[in-house]
Design a protein around this motif. Sequence first.
Motif, short mmCIF file in Angstrom:
data_model
loop_
_atom_site.label_atom_id
_atom_site.label_comp_id
_atom_site.label_asym_id
_atom_site.label_seq_id
_atom_site.Cartn_x
_atom_site.Cartn_y
_atom_site.Cartn_z
N CYS A 47 0.82 -1.20 0.00
CA CYS A 47 0.00 0.00 0.00
C CYS A 47 0.87 1.26 0.00
CB CYS A 47 -0.92 0.01 1.21
SG CYS A 47 -2.18 -1.28 1.15
N ALA A 48 1.94 1.25 0.78
CA ALA A 48 2.83 2.40 0.82
C ALA A 48 3.46 2.64 -0.54
CB ALA A 48 3.91 2.19 1.88
N ASN A 54 -4.67 0.76 3.36
CA ASN A 54 -5.01 -0.66 3.36
C ASN A 54 -6.42 -0.89 2.81
OD1 ASN A 54 -2.54 -0.92 4.60
ND2 ASN A 54 -3.28 -2.31 6.19
N ARG A 55 -7.30 0.03 3.11
CA ARG A 55 -8.68 -0.07 2.61
C ARG A 55 -8.70 -0.11 1.08
NH1 ARG A 55 -12.68 3.74 1.27
NH2 ARG A 55 -14.82 2.99 1.59
N GLY A 56 -7.85 0.72 0.48
CA GLY A 56 -7.76 0.73 -0.98
C GLY A 56 -7.31 -0.61 -1.53
N GLU A 62 -8.65 -9.44 -2.39
CA GLU A 62 -9.01 -10.00 -1.09
C GLU A 62 -7.78 -10.34 -0.26
OE1 GLU A 62 -11.62 -13.32 -1.41
OE2 GLU A 62 -13.24 -12.18 -2.36
N THR A 63 -6.72 -10.78 -0.94
CA THR A 63 -5.50 -11.22 -0.24
C THR A 63 -4.27 -10.84 -1.06
OG1 THR A 63 -5.49 -13.36 -1.35
CG2 THR A 63 -6.70 -13.22 0.75
N LYS A 64 -3.12 -10.94 -0.42
CA LYS A 64 -1.85 -10.76 -1.13
C LYS A 64 -1.69 -11.82 -2.21
CE LYS A 64 2.05 -11.94 0.88
NZ LYS A 64 3.28 -11.98 1.71
#
Length: 210
Positions: A47-48, A54-56, A62-64
Amino acid sequence: MAGATERSYGGVPLTRRREERRARLLAAGLELFTSTGYQQTKITELCAAAGMSNRGFYQEFETKEALLLELYAKTNQLAHDRVSQTLTTLETADPAARIDVLIDVYLTAVTADPRLARLNYVEAVGVSPAVEALHVEWVERWSDLIEHEADRAADAGLAPRRDFRLTAIMIVGAITGLLREWQTHAARYPAPDIAAEAKALIHASITRRA
């Protein structure tokens, strides 16, 4: 009645914003999975790198693992599309030349960006049953393509007429192994050497007598 107007945010349609967000996550995944490593990469790091919360992330995947699956499929689809398009428009009907072109186009697609080879042949190995199932699916698709070219060689009298299925599967596995070595030891095994070895293997495997 007038059609519904698509919602927008900051003047940008939401569908476009989602496409851009997904593209950023895919780019972040490709970079981090092949540098930090898939198992070591955290969703917060993805996300960074993608510049979102994280919401985005969870609005797109759904998962990594779902992100890895899409990257794996996209990498194979890119190579498959390029090979298929090239073979469809190839002027020569010479089976041996077609096989050489197949290998050249495929290897160019997966070695031009070394991260693609690392993702497919190192980071995605043994991750989960879902990733293994996708791997099996792509082995089938690549085997179909090679088997078709082997049949063309047999039709032209350059190979004995036989069932090439196991040969095609073996070739896919061997090229996977060669690319894993290339990715790990690129300085020792340049891409042209991998291409030459793959071509020799395919020609010898297809033309051998049963």
